[in-house]
Design a protein around this motif. Structure first.
Motif: not given
Length: 537
Positions: A520-533
């Motif tokens: 789909l592209g555009g706003r559907w692209r994922l950003g970086f998600w920091v895994t909680p520790k």
């Protein structure tokens, strides 16, 4: 970086114009189109051509059984190699290398990027570095903060004094943690540098890639060039903040570097084991984490298919050649391998170390938070599908890589992401569709009678391999925590009954979501998600 290859640091189709943009968008659509086409095609065939669909399902199940046996053989081979390498005295091995004089000049540069992890998590990783057997005067440590995390409290409701992940409460920010770590560990290494990646840099995607790229450049100026150390003498290890190095890791790394056929055209990949908190993790998280370890072990036996993942190492010479990690993507750990492959015209490879590093299994504060976080982590990992259009576009532009090598890597990448997203669904959910949609005429045939029986038999045979996997997983565990008794150990065996659930919920579904978002592209692209520790106290 070679300016004759401007495509080297492309993040998405949005970075291009005209025909190139159109071509890149086609490549972004391709993985999702193949996966959705397969699943919808099976549904349609089960309705309109149930006999053909049933035959396809039986053949596919047979293929899955053969593939399972094939991969199980690789897993057991690497398990033996891993145990052998862990028992090896790598200091002795390193001294026996012909280029011993060269080994005395090697420096280890370790990058530890962190965002809002607790002081406990950071301290444990630094202690693991301190406890390695590599000469500390030739180890430089870079604790890479994010300016954004240093400018605000670590937890949204810190003013109420709520306890945060790992027991670190209040508004203690990453910069304060870094300064405390510098006080405790600064004199234990050849150098200890704290960097703060600036927030709001134009055209950057906040995340690990942009952070370690900034940290590496700072380290080169302040630690390497300031000491007149040749780039060729520095090995760079990009570790996640929860990475614990085993005692001989850097000795093993140096040995493989010195004995590699093309050391500056190689990355070096350890086996990631999620043992830091494995005894505290719930069964679903344990199965997903250990399955990831097993996949990396199997890949280590097929180095021609291996790309870098999570914590890895490489020469500073090659890293500087490609312009360090990309700052506009999520999957920087694997992308750096493809950057090198394109830059060196296909003359680049990953050297498997068959030696472990240990990381955290994903744990939330409760069961459902753990489920959500494991899913998000798997979705981020499967977002590595963004490398497929990058690779296809790079191969179109790079005329110097032989066609057979391009075809090989393209086939591996496309088949890998297609299998991840579709195979579990085909095996455990869609195999019964011809019986449901095929109509009365099909359901009176001998084939309809035998389809569930053949499928069940083949899947039962494939699942028997889980017994061996359970035994291997037990042999890789650290000593059982005193908080737990025998029942916890028994759970480590019976947890493998959850595999049919985990490969669908934490494999196929996040894989399909990632490919759909890329399509789909555009706003559907994922950003970086920091895994909680999160660490249980």
């Amino acid at each position: 970086m070679d300016t004759t290859k401007p495509y080297l640091h492309i993040g998405s189709a949005a970075d291009l114009k005209g025909t190139d943009k159109f071509l890149y968008r086609l490549f972004e659509i391709l993985p999702g189109l193949l996966s959705w086409g397969t699943l919808l095609g099976v549904v349609f065939a089960s309705w309109k051509a149930p006999v053909a669909a049933a035959i396809f399902i039986i053949v596919f199940d047979l293929y899955w059984l053969i593939k399972t046996v094939f991969l199980s053989v690789h897993l057991r081979a690497n398990h033996r190699r891993l145990k052998e390498h862990m028992a090896t005295d790598w200091e002795v091995k390193l001294q026996s290398v012909k280029r011993k004089a060269q080994s005395e000049r090697i420096y280890q540069l370790v990058l530890l990027p962190f965002y809002n992890e607790s002081e406990e998590v950071v301290r444990e990783s630094l202690e693991s570095l301190r406890n390695t057997r590599w000469p500390k005067e030739r180890m430089f440590v870079v604790l890479a903060c994010e300016e954004l995390a240093s400018l605000r409290p670590r937890f949204a409701n810190a003013s109420q004094g709520e306890q945060g992940f790992g027991g670190q409460g209040g508004g203690y920010n990453s910069r304060q943690i870094a300064e405390q770590m510098q006080k405790e560990f600064g004199l234990m290494f050849g150098a200890f540098l704290v960097t703060a990646h600036p927030a709001g840099v134009p055209d950057e995607l906040p995340g690990k890639g942009s952070n370690i790229a900034y940290a590496a450049r700072e380290a080169v100026v302040q630690l390497v060039e300031a000491r007149s150390i040749p780039y060729e003498s520095v090995l760079v290890s990009a570790f996640d903040i929860d990475t614990h190095a085993y005692p001989d890791y850097f000795l093993c790394l140096a040995y493989h570097f010195l004995t590699a056929e093309h050391p500056h055209h190689s990355s070096f990949q350890p086996v990631p084991m999620y043992n830091n908190n494995m005894w505290d993790a719930p069964a679903l998280s344990r199965v997903v984490a250990t399955s990831g370890t097993f996949w990396q072990m199997m890949q280590q036996e097929r180095p021609e298919r291996l790309s870098t993942f999570s914590s890895h190492s490489m020469s500073l010479r090659s890293l500087a050649d490609v312009g360090f990690w990309q700052n506009n993507i999520v999957s920087e750990d694997s992308r750096i391998f493809w950057n090198h492959l394109l830059y060196y015209n296909g003359n680049y490879r990953v050297v498997p170390l068959s030696y472990p590093v240990s990381l955290d299994a994903n744990i939330g504060k409760n069961f459902w938070q753990t489920v959500a976080e494991v899913y998000k982590q798997q979705r981020r990992w499967t977002w590595g599908v963004e490398n497929v259009p990058y690779l296809l576009f790079g191969f179109v532009k790079n005329k110097s890589i032989p066609f057979h090598r391009k075809a090989y890597f393209i086939a591996i990448q496309i088949e890998g992401f297609w299998s991840l997203a579709t195979n579990p669904l085909l095996i455990f959910l869609l195999g019964w569709l011809p019986l449901m949609l095929g109509g009365q005429e099909f359901n009176t045939t001998l084939l309809s009678y035998n389809l569930p029986r053949i499928t069940r038999t083949l899947m039962t045979l494939a699942m028997t391999g889980l017994v061996g996997s359970a035994l291997i997983s037990l042999s890789l565990l650290p000593a059982r925590s005193a908080r737990y008794g025998f029942l916890r150990s028994a759970g480590m065996i019976f947890q493998w009954l959850l595999v049919p659930v985990t490969i669908i919920v934490f494999g196929a579904i996040p894989g399909m979501e990632a490919q759909t978002r890329l399509m789909l592209g555009g706003r559907w692209r994922l950003g970086f998600w920091v895994t909680p520790k999160y660490r249980k106290q």
